[in-house]
Write a protein that holds these residues in place. Structure first.
Motif, PDB file in Angstrom:
ATOM      1  N   SER A  26      42.108  47.230  41.624  1.00 28.62           N
ATOM      2  CA  SER A  26      43.292  46.872  40.854  1.00 28.62           C
ATOM      3  C   SER A  26      44.196  48.091  40.641  1.00 28.62           C
ATOM      4  O   SER A  26      45.420  48.017  40.768  1.00 28.62           O
ATOM      5  CB  SER A  26      42.846  46.264  39.521  1.00 28.62           C
ATOM      6  N   ALA A  27      43.582  49.232  40.330  1.00 26.86           N
ATOM      7  CA  ALA A  27      44.368  50.461  40.155  1.00 26.86           C
ATOM      8  C   ALA A  27      45.015  50.871  41.478  1.00 26.86           C
ATOM      9  O   ALA A  27      46.182  51.283  41.516  1.00 26.86           O
ATOM     10  CB  ALA A  27      43.477  51.580  39.616  1.00 26.86           C
ATOM     11  N   ILE A  60      44.232  47.654  33.391  1.00 23.17           N
ATOM     12  CA  ILE A  60      43.014  48.133  34.064  1.00 23.17           C
ATOM     13  C   ILE A  60      41.947  48.463  33.028  1.00 23.17           C
ATOM     14  O   ILE A  60      40.776  48.111  33.180  1.00 23.17           O
ATOM     15  CB  ILE A  60      43.353  49.365  34.931  1.00 23.17           C
ATOM     16  N   VAL A  92      38.990  55.667  32.873  1.00 24.05           N
ATOM     17  CA  VAL A  92      39.134  54.274  32.454  1.00 24.05           C
ATOM     18  C   VAL A  92      37.860  53.714  31.824  1.00 24.05           C
ATOM     19  O   VAL A  92      37.913  53.080  30.769  1.00 24.05           O
ATOM     20  CB  VAL A  92      39.574  53.402  33.656  1.00 24.05           C
ATOM     21  N   SER A 148      40.620  45.284  31.609  1.00 22.66           N
ATOM     22  CA  SER A 148      39.688  44.634  32.528  1.00 22.66           C
ATOM     23  C   SER A 148      38.301  45.277  32.455  1.00 22.66           C
ATOM     24  O   SER A 148      37.275  44.584  32.443  1.00 22.66           O
ATOM     25  CB  SER A 148      40.276  44.726  33.942  1.00 22.66           C
ATOM     26  N   VAL A 175      38.625  56.270  37.328  1.00 22.01           N
ATOM     27  CA  VAL A 175      39.141  55.162  38.138  1.00 22.01           C
ATOM     28  C   VAL A 175      40.486  55.479  38.800  1.00 22.01           C
ATOM     29  O   VAL A 175      40.665  55.237  39.996  1.00 22.01           O
ATOM     30  CB  VAL A 175      39.269  53.885  37.272  1.00 22.01           C
ATOM     31  N   GLN A 208      26.149  51.230  37.801  1.00 22.63           N
ATOM     32  CA  GLN A 208      27.250  50.923  38.715  1.00 22.63           C
ATOM     33  C   GLN A 208      28.598  51.271  38.061  1.00 22.63           C
ATOM     34  O   GLN A 208      29.459  51.897  38.679  1.00 22.63           O
ATOM     35  CB  GLN A 208      27.195  49.454  39.149  1.00 22.63           C
ATOM     36  N   MET A 209      28.763  50.899  36.804  1.00 20.15           N
ATOM     37  CA  MET A 209      29.999  51.258  36.094  1.00 20.15           C
ATOM     38  C   MET A 209      30.045  52.779  35.857  1.00 20.15           C
ATOM     39  O   MET A 209      31.130  53.378  35.870  1.00 20.15           O
ATOM     40  CB  MET A 209      30.074  50.535  34.745  1.00 20.15           C
ATOM     41  N   GLY A 264      32.635  47.002  38.960  1.00 21.14           N
ATOM     42  CA  GLY A 264      33.786  47.856  38.667  1.00 21.14           C
ATOM     43  C   GLY A 264      34.607  48.169  39.906  1.00 21.14           C
ATOM     44  O   GLY A 264      35.690  48.735  39.788  1.00 21.14           O
ATOM     45  N   LEU A 272      31.921  55.144  38.167  1.00 18.61           N
ATOM     46  CA  LEU A 272      33.385  55.226  38.085  1.00 18.61           C
ATOM     47  C   LEU A 272      33.857  56.319  37.138  1.00 18.61           C
ATOM     48  O   LEU A 272      35.049  56.584  37.034  1.00 18.61           O
ATOM     49  CB  LEU A 272      33.969  53.882  37.668  1.00 18.61           C
ATOM     50  N   ASP A 326      36.213  46.153  41.529  1.00 18.17           N
ATOM     51  CA  ASP A 326      37.455  45.390  41.323  1.00 18.17           C
ATOM     52  C   ASP A 326      38.452  46.167  40.463  1.00 18.17           C
ATOM     53  O   ASP A 326      39.672  46.062  40.650  1.00 18.17           O
ATOM     54  CB  ASP A 326      37.135  44.042  40.661  1.00 18.17           C
ATOM     55  N   ILE A 327      37.939  46.951  39.511  1.00 18.25           N
ATOM     56  CA  ILE A 327      38.815  47.740  38.630  1.00 18.25           C
ATOM     57  C   ILE A 327      39.513  48.822  39.443  1.00 18.25           C
ATOM     58  O   ILE A 327      40.719  49.056  39.307  1.00 18.25           O
ATOM     59  CB  ILE A 327      37.986  48.353  37.477  1.00 18.25           C
ATOM     60  N   VAL A 328      38.749  49.480  40.320  1.00 21.88           N
ATOM     61  CA  VAL A 328      39.339  50.509  41.185  1.00 21.88           C
ATOM     62  C   VAL A 328      40.355  49.866  42.127  1.00 21.88           C
ATOM     63  O   VAL A 328      41.445  50.406  42.356  1.00 21.88           O
ATOM     64  CB  VAL A 328      38.239  51.244  41.977  1.00 21.88           C
ATOM     65  N   GLN A 345      34.565  43.598  31.011  1.00 27.22           N
ATOM     66  CA  GLN A 345      33.262  43.611  31.692  1.00 27.22           C
ATOM     67  C   GLN A 345      32.183  44.264  30.833  1.00 27.22           C
ATOM     68  O   GLN A 345      31.043  43.827  30.806  1.00 27.22           O
ATOM     69  CB  GLN A 345      33.376  44.352  33.030  1.00 27.22           C
TER      70      GLN A 345
END
Lengths: 460, 460
Positions: free
Chosen positions: A69-70, B66, B112, B69, A112, B102-103, A63, B106, A65-67, B73
């Motif tokens: 991207s934001a 976002i 998100v 995405s 995020v 891990q997710m 995740g 966030l 990568d998600i942060v 995942q």
């Protein structure tokens, strides 16, 4: 006249799960990671070097990568901005970035989009410090009360703290600033270590590390707990024996309990004279923490690393639900929100003891703690900032801890610049470290005859 | 034996900002959007058609990518899963998806990653309904109390509602279920309209639409407010005159006020006999809402569309900070969390009046309201579900509202399947609608001699 000309955002992940560093009852396999933002300009700093700002937020792997991207979308709003103008009105810059109503829907001010905003604004603060030739704590401490309050995001707080009260509070600390800076230069700011207490460590490793902490002068040691009461009692007994009666022992459950379970568990450990229980339950549960605080005294309640914004902290204060304010420099949206929370904490008389560890959090929170002492609470009493001794080698201006105290940062900026090689090698998934690891796994899979998708799943 | 073989996630955006539909004091230019998830299987439904699940969450434009995405995942964890097994243990499926530490970092359980989890689990619920050949409300209403409680996420709630209490509460409603279903088939479920009251509409348009609402049988009309008190008073006067003394008028500030400001503003409008003030301040401010509720009586306090999880709702109930529970089917993580919140609401005696509008929210919350009436609260008294009449034409099983009441949904699933052409044409940025709009803007820019980047910025 410098302008922001480029925005870079890197998804940087360190493979900490391989050694169980950072393991706790909720987070067993974190790969400590940073969404790392670089704001490049066409200007130079006082030393004639290219001027840029470096900032980050911390995540635990998937995740990230998600942060990133934001952060990329939010930072794009700064492209082309005049650096002097931006830095002269950091409160306005923050409000500008938070006023995108479409992005706001995804929070608001949480999760995020708030983590990513933190990374972007942390980079902007680093840039502001470099332009001024000051460390960020000093840049803020040198502001007048009015200037500092203009930086702070006080929206939704007026029922607990008005702008006038905030200014008055800061004025009362004006007189002693120079003296307190001199004191910090001399003795630094007290910290504690969590390095001994990860849940994945054996009793022997924990005991050895706790003894090392005592030998290094630490007055506080924290243990992760919450999976098994007998296990926790056994480790607390070992640690307390090593610490002796006068040093402080804390425990951290990382949100695994319900409310009554928290009370029962902590009370079963009263014999170990715990300073605090950290994150007993959901970080959103203000009223739950208030009940736990009532139920486990004299053990204090500490929380904050997942407290997602100033409105939540306001309620923790109003409900008398917290004893130790563990704000996080990557979860709150930069100094703009940290200053607001530290002002609230000062008004309610609660000590700020920031959460750190992770990637770059120690580098940032030292600035927050120094600022709190110099200009906001004016006190070190009952305060202690977290310190975890890993991953500092990736930063160009790493924290310096001596005799269990953070030394006062002196270089311009926010201490958040990574070595270019670190950011590149650990970029996910294409940096040298990860692409090599993927190649290893692929070779092993071919040898074992397993499918490529299962390799990808293993590595994801 | 069917398995989940493909996951598709679409970033679908409708250009609602062009007409000021959906405009309010905080959100002036939303492009109503959906992160739209399709779980495809290799099986067939009862009718012999390819079996798939369709789900979504709602956003207002930028950042929808976002969320998409994150959903991609999370949904990947379901690839290869046996559909019968997954559907037989929807509580376990939900826990499996939320247990990625891990997710989780966030959020946790907010922002998100919670919106995206909602989209994924909504698709799983749609799949479950289609496999059973039942609409989702019915699938859940047909469960035993134990089965329904096993679906509900009760973590962190035990200080307010235990599993045993929840079962008892459901048992008490067992007897009247069939009768209540028959009643719903006959009369439907009451709703109210927000279509008249968007802030961007002129007084004349608002008055015309309010009159149409009265003519269509609505008993409730809601106006957006919060930018200018005189403007709000003028509109409320017009609306109240049209509604007469017996119908209900509500106002919605979309979080623009601080606490005391909320109280003062609403009290300045007491003459209009308001049923509720909605979202007066930060959605995180439980204690602020409690103070507002005390300060503005007899006007009630409504909130929930941004209430990010069940732990927050628990506190709204515990602190007596809410009169109308406006849960959102795209913000709470699917029926697993909605059922938990509806159980809490039933225990605390608070009416559930779900938030809707947006994209597909009406389609989902009708299932929640029907389930609440049939199996959980057992009552329609003081309940009214939001309805906004736009974008339904993109759904294959759109809501049917007659005489200001939702008709009982009867088709299998969650009513969340979009027409493939809608999802394709409005996919951002490459669908027919958006690529054509980009081409238009580029042509205009060339004609005007402006740079390509400024076109991109305008469209972003």
């Amino acid at each position: 006249m410098a302008r922001i000309t480029h925005v870079e955002v890197h998804d940087v992940r360190f493979p900490t799960s391989l050694t169980a560093d950072g393991s706790d009852a909720m987070n067993k396999d974190g790969d400590y990671s940073a969404a790392y933002v670089v704001l490049r300009t066409d200007g130079t700093d006082a030393a004639g070097q290219p001027l840029a700002g470096y900032g980050l937020t911390f995540t635990t792997g998937r995740g990230n990568d998600i942060v990133a991207s934001a952060a990329r979308q939010q930072a794009a709003h700064l492209l082309g901005r005049d650096v002097d103008e931006m830095v002269a009105d950091m409160g306005g810059t923050y409000r500008y970035l938070t006023s995108d109503a479409q992005m706001r829907w995804l929070g608001p001010e949480k999760g995020v989009v708030h983590l990513s905003l933190s990374a972007v604004m942390n980079a902007a603060w680093d840039l502001a410090g470099r332009l001024a030739g000051k460390p960020v704590w000093r840049l803020l401490a040198d502001m007048t009360p009015e200037q500092l309050v203009d930086v702070a995001d006080l929206r939704y707080l007026s029922d607990a703290l008005t702008r006038d009260e905030a200014i008055e509070l800061l004025r009362a600390q004006e007189a002693g600033k120079a003296e307190r800076i001199a004191h910090l230069e001399e003795v630094g700011y007290p910290c504690y270590t969590t390095s001994a207490g990860w849940l994945g460590y054996s009793d022997e490793k924990m005991a050895r590390l706790a003894q090392e902490a005592v030998d290094e002068g630490y007055q506080h040691v924290k243990l992760k707990c919450g999976l098994d009461l007998e296990h926790d009692i056994r480790r607390a007994r070992i640690a307390r024996e090593i610490l002796g009666p006068d040093r402080h022992l804390m425990i951290d459950a990382n949100q695994v309990w319900d409310v009554q379970q928290s009370i029962d568990w902590v009370n079963a450990m009263q014999e170990f004279d715990l300073l605090w229980i950290e994150e007993p339950t959901s970080p959103d549960d203000v009223l739950g923490h208030a009940a736990i605080k009532k139920g486990v005294g004299p053990v204090g309640v500490a929380t904050g690393e997942h407290c997602h914004n100033r409105v939540m902290f306001k309620q923790f204060f109003q409900a008398d639900a917290i004893d130790f304010v563990q704000l996080d420099a990557g979860r709150l949206a930069s100094m703009n929100e940290i200053v607001a929370v530290m002002l609230l904490a000062a008004k309610f008389g609660k000590p700020v003891c920031p959460h750190a560890g992770g990637v770059g959090l120690c580098e940032m929170v030292q600035h927050a703690s120094m600022l709190d002492y110099v200009a906001i609470s004016g006190s070190m009493e009952g305060r202690v900032t977290e310190f975890v001794d890993h991953l500092h080698e990736h930063f160009t201006d790493p924290v310096v801890v001596e005799n269990a105290r953070y030394r006062l940062p002196s270089k311009p900026g926010y201490s958040t610049e990574m070595y270019p090689a670190s950011a590149a090698d650990y970029s996910y998934p294409d940096g040298a470290y990860w692409s090599e690891r993927h190649a290893d796994a692929a070779r092993a899979a071919v040898a074992a005859g397993t499918a490529a998708e299962s390799v990808a799943a293993t590595l994801a």
